[in-house]
Design a protein around this motif. Structure first.
Motif, short mmCIF file in Angstrom:
data_model
loop_
_atom_site.label_atom_id
_atom_site.label_comp_id
_atom_site.label_asym_id
_atom_site.label_seq_id
_atom_site.Cartn_x
_atom_site.Cartn_y
_atom_site.Cartn_z
N VAL A 26 0.86 -1.20 0.00
CA VAL A 26 0.00 0.00 0.00
C VAL A 26 0.89 1.24 0.00
CG1 VAL A 26 -1.95 -1.07 1.19
CG2 VAL A 26 -0.15 0.00 2.53
N ASP A 27 0.38 2.31 -0.59
CA ASP A 27 1.17 3.54 -0.63
C ASP A 27 0.29 4.75 -0.90
OD1 ASP A 27 3.56 5.07 -0.62
OD2 ASP A 27 3.45 5.18 -2.80
N SER A 28 0.46 5.79 -0.12
CA SER A 28 -0.33 7.02 -0.36
C SER A 28 0.58 8.21 -0.66
CB SER A 28 -1.20 7.31 0.87
OG SER A 28 -0.39 7.53 2.01
N THR A 29 1.83 7.92 -1.00
CA THR A 29 2.76 9.02 -1.28
C THR A 29 2.32 9.79 -2.53
OG1 THR A 29 4.47 7.46 -0.59
CG2 THR A 29 5.24 9.53 -1.54
N GLY A 30 2.45 11.11 -2.45
CA GLY A 30 2.26 11.93 -3.64
C GLY A 30 0.82 12.28 -3.97
N LEU A 31 -0.14 11.87 -3.15
CA LEU A 31 -1.54 12.22 -3.46
C LEU A 31 -1.78 13.69 -3.13
CD1 LEU A 31 -3.46 9.19 -1.83
CD2 LEU A 31 -2.68 9.44 -4.19
N ASN A 32 -2.45 14.39 -4.05
CA ASN A 32 -2.81 15.78 -3.78
C ASN A 32 -4.14 15.77 -2.99
OD1 ASN A 32 -3.57 18.43 -3.75
ND2 ASN A 32 -3.17 18.80 -5.92
N LEU A 33 -4.02 15.52 -1.70
CA LEU A 33 -5.24 15.29 -0.90
C LEU A 33 -6.21 16.46 -0.88
CD1 LEU A 33 -3.63 13.20 1.98
CD2 LEU A 33 -5.21 12.37 0.23
N PRO A 34 -5.72 17.74 -0.72
CA PRO A 34 -6.70 18.84 -0.71
C PRO A 34 -7.53 18.88 -1.99
CG PRO A 34 -4.57 19.59 0.11
CD PRO A 34 -4.35 18.20 -0.41
N ALA A 35 -6.90 18.65 -3.13
CA ALA A 35 -7.64 18.70 -4.40
C ALA A 35 -8.60 17.51 -4.51
CB ALA A 35 -6.66 18.69 -5.58
N HIS A 36 -8.13 16.33 -4.14
CA HIS A 36 -9.01 15.15 -4.21
C HIS A 36 -10.19 15.29 -3.25
CE1 HIS A 36 -6.39 13.04 -6.89
NE2 HIS A 36 -5.40 12.93 -6.03
N PHE A 37 -9.92 15.78 -2.05
CA PHE A 37 -11.02 15.93 -1.07
C PHE A 37 -12.06 16.92 -1.60
CE2 PHE A 37 -9.23 14.43 3.32
CZ PHE A 37 -8.86 13.23 2.75
N GLU A 38 -11.58 17.97 -2.27
CA GLU A 38 -12.51 18.96 -2.80
C GLU A 38 -13.45 18.30 -3.82
OE1 GLU A 38 -12.83 21.79 -1.21
OE2 GLU A 38 -14.59 21.88 -2.53
N ARG A 39 -12.88 17.42 -4.64
CA ARG A 39 -13.71 16.73 -5.64
C ARG A 39 -14.70 15.77 -4.96
NH1 ARG A 39 -9.73 15.02 -8.43
NH2 ARG A 39 -10.22 12.80 -8.23
N VAL A 40 -14.23 15.12 -3.90
CA VAL A 40 -15.13 14.20 -3.17
C VAL A 40 -16.33 14.98 -2.62
CG1 VAL A 40 -15.32 12.81 -1.06
CG2 VAL A 40 -13.33 12.53 -2.55
N ARG A 41 -16.05 16.15 -2.02
CA ARG A 41 -17.16 16.95 -1.46
C ARG A 41 -18.11 17.40 -2.57
NH1 ARG A 41 -12.62 19.75 0.65
NH2 ARG A 41 -12.08 18.90 2.69
N ALA A 42 -17.51 17.90 -3.66
CA ALA A 42 -18.34 18.48 -4.72
C ALA A 42 -19.14 17.42 -5.45
CB ALA A 42 -17.45 19.25 -5.70
N GLN A 43 -18.46 16.31 -5.81
CA GLN A 43 -19.12 15.26 -6.61
C GLN A 43 -19.96 14.35 -5.73
OE1 GLN A 43 -16.28 12.63 -8.26
NE2 GLN A 43 -16.16 13.67 -10.23
N GLY A 44 -19.28 13.67 -4.83
CA GLY A 44 -19.94 12.64 -4.01
C GLY A 44 -20.99 13.25 -3.12
N GLY A 45 -20.64 14.36 -2.45
CA GLY A 45 -21.57 14.99 -1.52
C GLY A 45 -22.82 15.47 -2.24
#
Ligand code: NAP
Length: 522
Positions: A35-54
């Motif tokens: 498993v590896d989470s290095t290099g993820l742009n989390l603020p940008a991905h979270f923003e998409r999760v809120r906008a799309q999924g929410g």
């Protein structure tokens, strides 16, 4: 090189850019996946999760979201065999223990699907009646609960990679809140596979369900004021999270499920061999050995009337002596491994620490493991400790050894027993073992109410429910899970109460014509 599991965020599968952390079979020592989470742009991905999924989830009614949960149940049931195999390989659990995690999860999602249906086509929840603010009710106040506009970051412990995911995700999704799950690294495989199966089945809107496997670095930094943080794990990590600026400065709502030194109490009046005595003995042995004692709710302290200390030690020890330990693939094995060699070392050290103040009443560690190399396998046989002077040793009341370990303690009278239970400083669950007659029922009810202030759940076992009760340590979605004080102060499950965490309560003050239009029930 083993397979690198992908992260899933905002509808995209994303590989970490680092070498990854390898997950191992805790019995055979084999490398399984990375498993590896290095290099993820989390603020940008979270923003998409809120906008799309929410947005997609909130556009649906409770009944429609209950339908999503029903579809998830079907996906999980269809892939159950694969989950069982992953559990054996990555958690080292025997079939019955894997079932606690896997079937417990499927059952929980199913219960929330049914509860969601009862909320019908509403999109907000009414909270109480209209309170008049002007003469004749011409102006009033009504409280409503609306789904939060953020995401739910769910950080889980290693012991329940399946149940831990779904007991958090089901109420969140039913509430209309997208989920980002971060499983504990040691056992992340099962969580990741379940998310992957549900995503690939196409039963959820994009962005509704997300998984980040590997390091937790940066996850909390990416949280915004309307997000939620739901954490299960150790009190030490919980303390770190509470101090993080997301919680301390941005008011991210947080729920903490931490460790707990739970107790089982045999009520006064029992005798060796009486029904309540036998019920306690059976349950203690089961609690110590189910999932190799790696349950946050497991009985760690066993309280018995002082005249029964010897008899209880003997009876519990006799049951533990029958527990075969080793490779869960061998049908004669009843108890598998701890999740890792690191946990093996931690549990051995914890036993040694408790042994510095307690006597050893049963120690199964001398017996040979079945089909497993003791130099490799993370297998620890059950150990029952005891003290005749429980008042003298504070360590025994606050030390959680996260393995097949419990401590027997005698008490003088019920007041003494309750005082000893209280020294756990707040626990998830306490169970009481008594008889069925009216006098016993009076004492059980009074004791349950007294101990309710210190626990999230009090589980009362009497002969009449011997074959019916759900078990001290089993967390049922209908009942509250959580506990005050050192247990973290959190609240999960409890039927529809779980939705409160994912909603924001607001008061609307208006004329009756407006108030009556806020919710279908108004
Ligand atoms: P842990 O070490 O506290 O880890 C829990 C989770 O937190 C893991 O996913 C871990 O990720 C993550 N984490 C660690 N440091 C973090 C940080 N700085 N920021 C954000 N996340 C971080 O606990 P554990 O060893 O997995 O679990 C065992 C403990 O959990 C036991 O004490 C048990 O009692 C408790 N537990 C409580 C409940 C409950 O419902 N009350 C249920 C189950 C277990 P990594 O794995 O990647 O480090």
């Amino acid at each position: 090189m083993t397979e690198l599991l992908l992260n899933h965020l905002g509808g995209q599968w994303i590989a970490g850019t680092g070498a990854g952390t390898t997950l191992h079979d805790p019995v055979l020592g084999d490398a399984l996946v990375r498993v590896d989470s290095t290099g993820l742009n989390l603020p940008a991905h979270f923003e998409r999760v809120r906008a799309q999924g929410g947005a997609a989830l909130r556009a649906m009614s409770y009944r429609e979201r209950a339908g999503l949960l029903k579809a998830i149940v079907a996906v999980l049931q269809a892939n159950r065999d694969a989950y069982d195999a992953i559990s054996t390989a990555n958690s080292g659990t025997v079939k019955n223990d894997s079932a606690v995690d896997i079937d417990g999860a499927i059952y929980t999602v199913g219960v929330y699907a049914k509860l969601g249906e009862t909320l019908g086509d509403a999109r907000v929840l009414a909270d109480g009646d209209i309170a008049p603010l002007a003469k004749g009710g011409a102006f009033g106040s009504r409280h409503v609960q609306v789904p939060t506009r953020g995401l739910a970051l769910c950080i889980n412990a290693f012991n329940f990679p399946s149940w831990g995911l779904w007991e958090k995700a089901a109420p969140a999704l039913l509430s209309g809140v997208p989920v980002v799950v971060k499983p504990a690294t040691a056992t992340a495989w099962l969580t990741q596979r379940m998310v992957q199966d549900v995503i690939e089945a196409g039963v959820l809107p994009a962005g509704a369900l997300n998984v980040v496997c590997g390091s937790s670095a940066g996850l909390l930094d990416a949280l915004q004021p309307f997000d939620l943080l739901s954490f299960t794990g150790s009190a030490d990590t919980a303390a770190l999270l509470r101090r993080h600026p997301a919680v301390a400065e941005r008011s991210v709502r947080v729920n903490i499920e931490a460790d707990s030194v739970n107790s089982g109490l045999l009520m006064p009046g029992a005798t060796p061999g009486s029904a309540s005595f036998e019920l306690l003995v059976k349950e203690v042995a089961r609690e110590m050995t189910q999932k190799s004692g790696q349950k946050c709710t497991a009985i760690r302290r066993v309280l018995v009337p002082e005249a029964l200390y010897g008899a209880a030690a003997e009876a519990i020890g006799a049951r533990l002596a029958k527990v075969t330990v080793g490779n869960p693939r061998n049908a004669s094995v009843r108890m598998g491994a701890l999740v890792s060699r690191a946990q093996f070392e931690a549990v051995q050290a914890g036993i040694a620490q408790l042994q510095s103040v307690a006597e050893t009443l049963h120690d199964g560690r001398g017996a040979a493991l079945i089909d497993a190399d003791p130099a490799v396998a993370a297998c620890v046989a059950p150990v029952l400790l005891g003290t005749r002077d429980p008042d003298a040793h504070g360590l025994l009341h606050v030390t959680e050894v996260f393995g097949p370990v419990a401590t027997l303690m005698p008490y003088r009278d019920l007041d003494h027993a309750r005082a000893l239970v209280a020294r756990g400083e707040g626990s998830l669950a306490c169970s009481l073992y008594g008889e069925d007659d009216d006098t016993a029922a009076d004492a059980l009810a009074a004791t349950a109410l007294d101990l309710a202030a210190l626990h999230g759940r009090v589980h009362v076992v009497t002969p009449a429910v011997a074959a019916l009760h759900t078990g001290h340590g089993n967390v049922m979605p209908q009942s509250l899970h959580g506990g005050p004080g050192r247990a973290g102060g959190g609240e999960e499950l409890g039927g529809l109460r779980a939705l409160n965490f994912h909603h924001r309560r607001a008061a609307v003050q208006a004329a009756p014509a407006v108030l009556s239009r806020l919710t279908p029930a108004a």
